[in-house]
Design an enzyme around this catalytic site. Structure first.
Site, PDB file in Angstrom:
ATOM      1  N   SER A  31       0.919  -1.130  -0.004  1.00 39.95           N
ATOM      2  CA  SER A  31       0.008  -0.123  -0.169  1.00 39.95           C
ATOM      3  C   SER A  31       0.969   1.183   0.250  1.00 39.95           C
ATOM      4  O   SER A  31       1.729   1.269  -0.991  1.00 39.95           O
ATOM      5  CB  SER A  31      -0.935   0.011   1.124  1.00 39.95           C
ATOM      6  OG  SER A  31      -1.995   1.072   1.106  1.00 39.95           O
ATOM      7  N   HIS A  44      -2.370  -1.201  -3.367  1.00 41.02           N
ATOM      8  CA  HIS A  44      -3.679  -0.211  -3.364  1.00 41.02           C
ATOM      9  C   HIS A  44      -3.352   1.007  -4.056  1.00 41.02           C
ATOM     10  O   HIS A  44      -2.460   1.841  -3.700  1.00 41.02           O
ATOM     11  CB  HIS A  44      -3.664   0.182  -1.620  1.00 41.02           C
ATOM     12  CG  HIS A  44      -4.046  -1.084  -0.707  1.00 41.02           C
ATOM     13  ND1 HIS A  44      -3.749  -1.202   0.505  1.00 41.02           N
ATOM     14  CD2 HIS A  44      -4.489  -2.270  -0.980  1.00 41.02           C
ATOM     15  CE1 HIS A  44      -4.273  -2.188   0.981  1.00 41.02           C
ATOM     16  NE2 HIS A  44      -4.770  -3.295   0.159  1.00 41.02           N
ATOM     17  N   MET A  59      -0.319   1.004   4.928  1.00 42.34           N
ATOM     18  CA  MET A  59      -1.182   1.393   6.383  1.00 42.34           C
ATOM     19  C   MET A  59      -2.408   0.361   6.319  1.00 42.34           C
ATOM     20  O   MET A  59      -2.758   0.044   5.185  1.00 42.34           O
ATOM     21  CB  MET A  59      -1.866   2.906   6.179  1.00 42.34           C
ATOM     22  CG  MET A  59      -2.639   3.189   7.481  1.00 42.34           C
ATOM     23  SD  MET A  59      -1.798   3.668   8.745  1.00 42.34           S
ATOM     24  CE  MET A  59      -0.971   5.105   8.224  1.00 42.34           C
TER      25      MET A  59
END
Length: 348
Positions: free
Chosen positions: A165, A192, A286
């Site tokens: 991510s 992501h 995250m």
């Protein structure tokens, strides 16, 4: 309170972004109309985070990020229009050190941004928590174990699963850029990233790697030496596996961990379907996505790796995976390819 510098050549956009952030509890300490002003403001104010436009006069966002990283590193969130040119430029800015990207809905002068206020504030807060120097300019360490790399050095039909991510694109690119073609992996990447960027990211990985990498399409099949990047806003599931070839299906089922694509969806489905060797690596980012996937891969007999805290821009995803007790090794970014390769090397 998080302190932000807002950089955009449009006075209208500076006002819109500043108002959104202020309403979300972020302290906008100043604004700048081009990259040169941004570099000077960063040195003067030392903000926690910078929101950076891409196309600007005098100095664009790419140049500004490079200058900031050289002179006074702070976390940078690129705010990009949904265009091919901006997507390419944003990925280049991330290569220079920007932590993440947020797509402006509705174009460069976005009148629709206010409808995405919560997402923008969350993205700014996430990036503000990142280490802007972690993983920047990663170069992989070549594997030194074993003899010369050849087709006989590795087990048959291995599959590599990578999940990342915030701060992930550079690390993913460095891993695939140094992954030996002789290892003959089938590669699945979940990064992501906004939907408008994943096709360009796949193209970058394809150029950087000896593997043939493409954005996933529903029903796509891959064999050795090929890889797929999960399409933005679609989960990528392994739907079938036979004789060293795997098939994926894409869907827009409910988000998992508030994200789509989700790392867990891909890893869990691979653990369920793939009967040959599996290697899973969770990288900077995250949240908790990837922890359940790592557990599933480990239970299926696969090898599991996590990026270490020192080289992670954000240690959330690796940390949550490590806490499951199912991670085999925790390594700096520049040693991950070596570990991935060694995990499928035939025993002498």
């Amino acid at each position: 309170m998080t302190e932000a510098l807002v950089v955009d050549d449009s006075h209208f956009m500076r006002t819109v972004i500043s108002d959104i952030l202020a309403d979300g509890g972020v302290d906008v300490v100043d604004t700048a109309g081009n990259g040169r002003e941004a570099v000077e403001a960063v040195e003067r104010l030392d903000p926690d985070v910078v929101t950076m436009d891409v196309e600007m006069p005098e100095m664009d966002g790419i140049e500004a990020v490079e200058e900031i990283m050289d002179r006074h590193p702070v976390p940078v969130l690129m705010l990009s229009a949904l265009t091919t040119e901006d997507a390419d430029a944003t990925l280049e800015a991330m290569e220079k050190g920007a932590v993440d990207t947020f797509a402006k809905p509705g174009g460069t002068i976005s009148t629709e941004l206010s409808g995405h206020s919560e997402e923008l504030v969350a993205a700014v807060e996430d990036v503000a928590a990142a280490d802007p120097t972690a993983g920047h300019g990663v170069e992989q360490t070549a594997s030194t174990s074993g003899d010369a790399v050849d087709d006989e050095a590795f087990v048959d039909h291995p599959t590599l699963l990578i999940g990342a991510s915030t701060g992930g694109p550079n690390v993913v690119e460095s891993i695939l850029g140094s992954l030996p073609r002789a290892a003959d992996f089938r590669v699945l990447v979940v990064q992501h990233m906004p939907a408008q960027f994943t096709s360009r990211f796949a193209r970058r990985l394809d150029h950087a790697s000896e593997y043939d990498i493409a954005e996933a399409e529903d029903g796509a099949r891959i064999g050795g030496g090929e890889g797929l990047v999960a399409r933005g806003d679609y989960h990528m599931r392994v739907a079938g596996y036979s004789r060293g070839r795997l098939r994926v299906r894409l869907d827009q089922n409910e988000r998992k961990h508030s994200v789509r694509p989700a790392i867990d969806v891909t890893m869990e489905s691979a653990a369920d379907r793939v009967t040959d060797p599996l290697v899973a690596a969770v990288l900077t980012g995250m949240g908790t996505d990837g922890a359940a996937g790592v557990e599933a891969v480990k239970e299926a007999g696969g090898t599991t790796l996590a990026q270490d805290e020192e080289t992670s821009a954000v240690f959330g995803i690796p940390q949550r995976a490590i806490e499951t007790g199912c991670v085999d090794d925790v390594l700096p970014a520049d040693r991950l390819t070596e570990a991935i390769t060694d995990s499928i090397r035939r025993s002498s």
